[in-house]
Design a protein around this motif. Structure first.
Motif, short mmCIF file in Angstrom:
data_model
loop_
_atom_site.label_atom_id
_atom_site.label_comp_id
_atom_site.label_asym_id
_atom_site.label_seq_id
_atom_site.Cartn_x
_atom_site.Cartn_y
_atom_site.Cartn_z
N ILE A 100 29.24 14.32 -26.54
CA ILE A 100 28.57 14.28 -25.40
C ILE A 100 28.67 15.51 -24.54
O ILE A 100 29.73 15.96 -24.25
N VAL A 101 27.76 15.87 -23.92
CA VAL A 101 27.71 17.16 -23.23
C VAL A 101 26.92 16.81 -21.91
O VAL A 101 25.93 16.01 -21.71
N PHE A 102 27.69 17.34 -20.73
CA PHE A 102 27.05 17.42 -19.32
C PHE A 102 27.31 18.34 -18.61
O PHE A 102 28.21 19.43 -18.88
N GLY A 103 26.47 18.68 -17.56
CA GLY A 103 26.53 20.12 -16.80
C GLY A 103 25.63 19.81 -15.74
O GLY A 103 25.05 18.97 -15.56
N GLY A 104 25.47 21.03 -14.91
CA GLY A 104 24.60 20.85 -14.15
C GLY A 104 23.39 21.79 -14.23
O GLY A 104 23.14 22.04 -15.36
N GLY A 115 22.86 15.32 -6.57
CA GLY A 115 23.91 14.88 -6.99
C GLY A 115 23.52 13.56 -8.13
O GLY A 115 24.50 12.97 -8.92
N LYS A 116 22.36 12.99 -8.08
CA LYS A 116 21.91 11.99 -8.72
C LYS A 116 21.86 12.35 -10.52
O LYS A 116 21.63 13.56 -10.79
N VAL A 117 22.55 11.56 -11.24
CA VAL A 117 22.49 11.68 -12.78
C VAL A 117 20.91 11.95 -13.23
O VAL A 117 20.44 11.10 -13.25
N MET A 118 20.88 12.97 -13.89
CA MET A 118 19.47 13.12 -14.65
C MET A 118 19.86 13.06 -16.23
O MET A 118 20.53 13.61 -16.59
N VAL A 119 18.84 12.12 -16.94
CA VAL A 119 19.05 11.93 -18.18
C VAL A 119 17.69 12.46 -18.83
O VAL A 119 16.56 12.22 -18.56
N PRO A 120 17.97 13.90 -19.63
CA PRO A 120 16.79 14.52 -20.22
C PRO A 120 16.27 13.50 -21.51
O PRO A 120 16.99 13.37 -22.48
N ALA A 121 15.08 13.00 -21.46
CA ALA A 121 14.35 12.39 -22.53
C ALA A 121 14.05 13.39 -23.54
O ALA A 121 13.57 13.16 -24.60
N TYR A 145 18.62 9.48 -25.52
CA TYR A 145 18.61 9.33 -24.06
C TYR A 145 18.64 7.96 -23.78
O TYR A 145 19.04 7.47 -22.75
N GLN A 146 18.03 7.04 -24.57
CA GLN A 146 17.97 5.68 -24.32
C GLN A 146 19.49 5.14 -24.20
O GLN A 146 19.87 4.09 -23.30
N PHE A 210 23.84 14.19 -20.43
CA PHE A 210 23.47 14.20 -18.97
C PHE A 210 23.50 15.29 -18.10
O PHE A 210 24.50 16.00 -18.39
N LEU A 211 22.91 15.41 -17.00
CA LEU A 211 23.00 16.56 -15.93
C LEU A 211 23.08 15.98 -14.67
O LEU A 211 22.70 14.90 -14.06
N THR A 212 23.66 16.92 -13.82
CA THR A 212 23.57 16.66 -12.53
C THR A 212 22.58 17.40 -11.74
O THR A 212 22.46 18.70 -12.06
N SER A 213 21.96 16.84 -10.78
CA SER A 213 20.88 17.69 -10.00
C SER A 213 21.46 18.27 -8.93
O SER A 213 21.80 17.70 -7.95
#
Length: 253
Positions: A100-104, A115-121, A145-146, A210-213
């Motif tokens: 699980i990887v997350f970042g800005g 700050g909304k969570v962005m999910v790259p498809a 992503y799903q 997932f990413l942070t906008s």
């Protein structure tokens, strides 16, 4: 040409070998933030069980127990080659296929709330590393992503899904390329997603991203969209580790 570098027919010169005492865990969580790393070490009973070493120095890899799951956790480096190299090494220290990887990320659409969570498809491959792990193509699908969407929806967390632009050179995000990527459906820009997905596909790992906008490119002038010293909605938003930990429970249910 860099795009013709994929060679699936001959072995790599430097071979990886799993450690004999690998940590068996349900998932490995990866952050880019030193603030989040410090938060996790202070909030959870973590144990440093290994280090991944390179010329930049050691990267500590931790384990922690969370709601009956054993999780691994580490802070990675910025940029596709560094992030992929570290994950290759850490994967030899942990016995799991779930990462699980997350970042800005920079935001390419001013309509997406800060700050909304962005999910790259899918990711636009504007870097070099992915072309050594996957055949040439402009895009790579972020195949889980799903599952990330389903988790966020189950928790009532607001999110937006779209493409991400993975680039090696953030100081060369030109207006022309920004307009092209936005027109093609990219909602974010970052430096690692395409390469990490290509590597995970090649190695048979499962990647959840997932990413942070954060900062906004879709403005007359670049807008950092930061509010004083607040970390909420930034790449250092500590609540996003808790999201990742809950996602680990969701995928291992």
């Amino acid at each position: 040409m860099i795009t013709s570098s994929f060679d699936p027919n001959s072995p790599a010169i430097i071979q990886l070998h799993p450690a004999e005492d690998r940590l068996k865990c349900d998932a490995c969580i990866v952050t880019f933030s030193d603030v989040i790393e410090e938060y996790v070490l202070n909030r959870y009973p973590c144990r440093e069980f290994a280090q991944e070493r390179n010329a930049c120095g050691p990267t500590p890899v931790y384990s922690l127990e969370y709601k009956g799951r054993t999780l691994a956790f580490y802070k990675t480096l910025i940029g596709a080659p560094a992030a992929v190299g570290l994950l290759e090494g850490v994967a030899m220290l942990v016995d799991t296929k779930e990462f699980i990887v997350f970042g800005g990320a920079g935001c390419l659409d001013k309509e997406i709330a800060h700050g909304k969570v962005m999910v790259p498809a899918w990711a636009w491959r504007d870097e070099g590393t992915s072309y050594h792990y996957a055949a040439p193509a402009d895009r790579i699908v972020v195949k889980n992503y799903q599952a990330v969407e389903a988790f966020l929806k189950s928790r009532g967390l607001p999110y937006v899904t779209g493409g991400t632009w993975t680039t090696d050179a953030f100081f060369r995000e030109t207006e022309g390329n920004f307009q092209k990527r936005k027109a093609e459906g990219c909602i974010s820009v970052e430096m690692e997603c395409a390469a990490l997905q290509a590597m995970c596909d090649f190695r048979g790992y499962e990647l959840y991203y997932f990413l942070t906008s954060g900062d906004l490119l879709d403005a007359p002038q670049w807008d950092p969209r930061s509010e004083g010293d607040s970390l909420t909605g930034t790449q250092h938003d500590m609540s996003h580790f808790d999201i990742a930990a809950e996602l680990a429970c969701f995928i291992s249910a």
